[in-house]
Write a protein that holds these residues in place. Structure first.
Motif, mmCIF file in Angstrom:
data_model
loop_
_atom_site.group_PDB
_atom_site.id
_atom_site.type_symbol
_atom_site.label_atom_id
_atom_site.label_comp_id
_atom_site.label_asym_id
_atom_site.label_seq_id
_atom_site.Cartn_x
_atom_site.Cartn_y
_atom_site.Cartn_z
ATOM 1 N N ALA A 97 0.833 -1.205 0.000
ATOM 2 C CA ALA A 97 0.000 0.000 0.000
ATOM 3 C C ALA A 97 0.867 1.255 0.000
ATOM 4 C CB ALA A 97 -0.934 -0.005 1.211
ATOM 5 N N PHE A 98 1.923 1.249 0.789
ATOM 6 C CA PHE A 98 2.841 2.390 0.837
ATOM 7 C C PHE A 98 3.482 2.616 -0.533
ATOM 8 C CE2 PHE A 98 7.059 4.217 1.431
ATOM 9 C CZ PHE A 98 6.774 5.340 2.191
ATOM 10 N N ALA A 99 3.961 1.534 -1.136
ATOM 11 C CA ALA A 99 4.634 1.634 -2.433
ATOM 12 C C ALA A 99 3.686 2.091 -3.536
ATOM 13 C CB ALA A 99 5.257 0.293 -2.803
ATOM 14 N N THR A 100 2.400 1.791 -3.408
ATOM 15 C CA THR A 100 1.452 2.218 -4.440
ATOM 16 C C THR A 100 0.993 3.653 -4.232
ATOM 17 O OG1 THR A 100 -0.420 1.294 -3.222
ATOM 18 C CG2 THR A 100 0.619 -0.108 -4.871
ATOM 19 N N ARG A 101 1.047 4.144 -3.013
ATOM 20 C CA ARG A 101 0.587 5.515 -2.754
ATOM 21 C C ARG A 101 1.707 6.551 -2.845
ATOM 22 N NH1 ARG A 101 -2.800 1.798 -0.674
ATOM 23 N NH2 ARG A 101 -4.971 2.384 -0.449
ATOM 24 N N LEU A 102 2.927 6.109 -2.710
ATOM 25 C CA LEU A 102 4.054 7.038 -2.772
ATOM 26 C C LEU A 102 4.159 7.748 -4.128
ATOM 27 C CD1 LEU A 102 6.332 8.180 -1.069
ATOM 28 C CD2 LEU A 102 7.783 6.312 -1.873
ATOM 29 N N PRO A 103 4.042 7.063 -5.262
ATOM 30 C CA PRO A 103 4.134 7.785 -6.548
ATOM 31 C C PRO A 103 3.050 8.846 -6.728
ATOM 32 C CG PRO A 103 4.355 5.427 -6.904
ATOM 33 C CD PRO A 103 3.971 5.621 -5.475
ATOM 34 N N ILE A 104 1.831 8.563 -6.311
ATOM 35 C CA ILE A 104 0.779 9.578 -6.449
ATOM 36 C C ILE A 104 1.060 10.741 -5.505
ATOM 37 C CG2 ILE A 104 -0.897 8.520 -4.868
ATOM 38 C CD1 ILE A 104 -1.766 10.373 -8.091
ATOM 39 N N GLY A 105 1.636 10.467 -4.339
ATOM 40 C CA GLY A 105 2.032 11.549 -3.433
ATOM 41 C C GLY A 105 3.092 12.446 -4.056
ATOM 42 N N PHE A 106 4.074 11.840 -4.729
ATOM 43 C CA PHE A 106 5.091 12.625 -5.435
ATOM 44 C C PHE A 106 4.469 13.434 -6.571
ATOM 45 C CE2 PHE A 106 8.453 9.594 -3.855
ATOM 46 C CZ PHE A 106 9.156 10.543 -3.148
ATOM 47 N N ALA A 107 3.586 12.802 -7.350
ATOM 48 C CA ALA A 107 2.963 13.502 -8.480
ATOM 49 C C ALA A 107 2.140 14.692 -8.002
ATOM 50 C CB ALA A 107 2.089 12.535 -9.275
ATOM 51 N N LEU A 108 1.384 14.492 -6.940
ATOM 52 C CA LEU A 108 0.574 15.594 -6.407
ATOM 53 C C LEU A 108 1.457 16.720 -5.865
ATOM 54 C CD1 LEU A 108 -2.151 13.434 -4.647
ATOM 55 C CD2 LEU A 108 -2.503 14.895 -6.649
ATOM 56 N N GLY A 109 2.534 16.357 -5.166
ATOM 57 C CA GLY A 109 3.454 17.365 -4.647
ATOM 58 C C GLY A 109 4.158 18.119 -5.765
ATOM 59 N N TRP A 110 4.605 17.393 -6.790
ATOM 60 C CA TRP A 110 5.270 18.042 -7.919
ATOM 61 C C TRP A 110 4.319 19.001 -8.624
ATOM 62 C CZ3 TRP A 110 4.141 17.869 -13.149
ATOM 63 C CH2 TRP A 110 5.102 18.434 -13.988
ATOM 64 N N LEU A 111 3.066 18.556 -8.841
ATOM 65 C CA LEU A 111 2.088 19.423 -9.499
ATOM 66 C C LEU A 111 1.828 20.676 -8.662
ATOM 67 C CD1 LEU A 111 0.127 19.821 -11.862
ATOM 68 C CD2 LEU A 111 -1.579 18.562 -10.530
ATOM 69 N N TRP A 112 1.747 20.517 -7.353
ATOM 70 C CA TRP A 112 1.508 21.672 -6.487
ATOM 71 C C TRP A 112 2.678 22.666 -6.563
ATOM 72 C CZ3 TRP A 112 3.975 23.620 -2.130
ATOM 73 C CH2 TRP A 112 3.302 24.681 -1.513
ATOM 74 N N VAL A 113 3.910 22.169 -6.559
ATOM 75 C CA VAL A 113 5.076 23.054 -6.644
ATOM 76 C C VAL A 113 5.107 23.764 -7.996
ATOM 77 C CG1 VAL A 113 7.610 23.046 -6.821
ATOM 78 C CG2 VAL A 113 6.487 21.849 -4.947
ATOM 79 N N ARG A 114 4.800 23.039 -9.063
ATOM 80 C CA ARG A 114 4.842 23.636 -10.404
ATOM 81 C C ARG A 114 3.723 24.648 -10.629
ATOM 82 N NH1 ARG A 114 8.930 23.248 -13.800
ATOM 83 N NH2 ARG A 114 7.523 23.054 -15.550
ATOM 84 N N ARG A 115 2.518 24.344 -10.167
ATOM 85 C CA ARG A 115 1.358 25.193 -10.446
ATOM 86 C C ARG A 115 1.003 26.148 -9.312
ATOM 87 N NH1 ARG A 115 -0.987 24.993 -15.612
ATOM 88 N NH2 ARG A 115 -0.331 23.050 -16.522
ATOM 89 N N ARG A 116 1.373 25.795 -8.096
ATOM 90 C CA ARG A 116 0.949 26.562 -6.912
ATOM 91 C C ARG A 116 -0.565 26.725 -6.897
ATOM 92 N NH1 ARG A 116 4.683 26.398 -3.001
ATOM 93 N NH2 ARG A 116 6.694 26.887 -3.861
ATOM 94 N N SER A 117 -1.236 25.648 -7.246
ATOM 95 C CA SER A 117 -2.695 25.665 -7.324
ATOM 96 C C SER A 117 -3.252 24.430 -6.621
ATOM 97 C CB SER A 117 -3.129 25.660 -8.794
ATOM 98 O OG SER A 117 -4.497 25.373 -8.896
ATOM 99 N N LEU A 118 -4.038 24.668 -5.592
ATOM 100 C CA LEU A 118 -4.703 23.538 -4.941
ATOM 101 C C LEU A 118 -5.758 22.926 -5.854
ATOM 102 C CD1 LEU A 118 -5.095 24.661 -1.233
ATOM 103 C CD2 LEU A 118 -3.680 22.832 -2.138
ATOM 104 N N LEU A 119 -6.360 23.722 -6.706
ATOM 105 C CA LEU A 119 -7.367 23.200 -7.626
ATOM 106 C C LEU A 119 -6.768 22.136 -8.543
ATOM 107 C CD1 LEU A 119 -10.227 23.235 -8.753
ATOM 108 C CD2 LEU A 119 -9.511 25.066 -10.287
ATOM 109 N N ALA A 120 -5.570 22.374 -9.042
ATOM 110 C CA ALA A 120 -4.924 21.404 -9.935
ATOM 111 C C ALA A 120 -4.673 20.079 -9.222
ATOM 112 C CB ALA A 120 -3.616 21.973 -10.474
ATOM 113 N N VAL A 121 -4.187 20.128 -7.982
ATOM 114 C CA VAL A 121 -3.911 18.873 -7.273
ATOM 115 C C VAL A 121 -5.201 18.192 -6.840
ATOM 116 C CG1 VAL A 121 -1.565 19.420 -6.567
ATOM 117 C CG2 VAL A 121 -3.433 20.070 -5.089
ATOM 118 N N VAL A 122 -6.229 18.954 -6.508
ATOM 119 C CA VAL A 122 -7.525 18.350 -6.170
ATOM 120 C C VAL A 122 -8.088 17.628 -7.389
ATOM 121 C CG1 VAL A 122 -9.933 18.864 -5.592
ATOM 122 C CG2 VAL A 122 -8.099 19.870 -4.247
ATOM 123 N N VAL A 123 -7.978 18.227 -8.561
ATOM 124 C CA VAL A 123 -8.496 17.593 -9.784
ATOM 125 C C VAL A 123 -7.721 16.319 -10.096
ATOM 126 C CG1 VAL A 123 -8.716 17.885 -12.291
ATOM 127 C CG2 VAL A 123 -9.482 19.688 -10.749
#
Length: 189
Positions: A97-123
């Motif tokens: 479960a940890f190994a499957t959730r870690l990549p989505i956590g990285f993707a969401l964090g990267w998107l937030w840093v790049r866009r600075r938009s909570l809407l983008a990460v929520v979507v």
């Protein structure tokens, strides 16, 4: 890519983490699961993980560490309540479960840093969760369709009939022209 890796990991280890949503075989429950996974959870989690936690860590430690720490926290929190049939199985299920959730956590964090938009990460989070719900519900929807088209007997018989091609429920039966009440719905039988 993360879903493929997760399936390979779960298949190789035999440890499949349970769904956080309750199983459902009724359309209303499926819609409630979709609402929870597609709206409630992404908004609440992203407000916490990216809106508060990642933002604080990015300010203190920099963007890379902020994304790393928030992804690790995201994966850990999503595995806290998991267990197994034994200690070893529980650890294996939690690791998968940890190994499957870690990549989505990285993707969401990267998107937030790049866009600075909570809407983008929520979507993105909602799309990911809804894809998981759709994959989990595909079988349930097929069973609902089978359930509605078969004769009115117990659900256990219908579940057995869906798995057994030579079950009597699969035989063609004459259709009487009277109406009867079947699981709350009036229909021609």
């Amino acid at each position: 890519a993360a879903a493929v890796a997760a399936n390979l990991l779960a298949g190789a280890t035999g440890a499949v983490p349970p769904s956080p949503l309750p199983p459902s075989d009724v359309v209303g429950a499926l819609l409630a699961n979709a609402l929870t996974a597609g709206l409630v959870a992404p908004i609440g989690e992203e407000l916490l993980y990216r809106g508060v936690v990642a933002q604080a860590w990015c300010r203190q430690r920099g963007a890379r560490r902020g994304v790393l720490y928030s992804a690790l926290l995201f994966a850990v929190v999503h595995t806290l309540a998991l267990g197994g049939t034994s200690l070893g199985n529980g650890i294996l299920v939690a690791a998968v479960a940890f190994a499957t959730r870690l990549p989505i956590g990285f993707a969401l964090g990267w998107l937030w840093v790049r866009r600075r938009s909570l809407l983008a990460v929520v979507v993105l989070h909602a799309a990911y969760n809804l894809a998981l719900v759709a994959a989990a519900c595909r079988t349930s929807l097929l069973n609902i369709d089978t359930f509605n088209n078969l004769d009115c007997s117990s659900r256990a018989d219908h579940a057995h009939a869906a798995r057994t091609p030579h079950h009597p429920a699969h035989r063609v039966r004459p259709v009487p022209q009277r109406r009867r009440q079947c699981h709350g719905y009036a229909r021609a039988a």
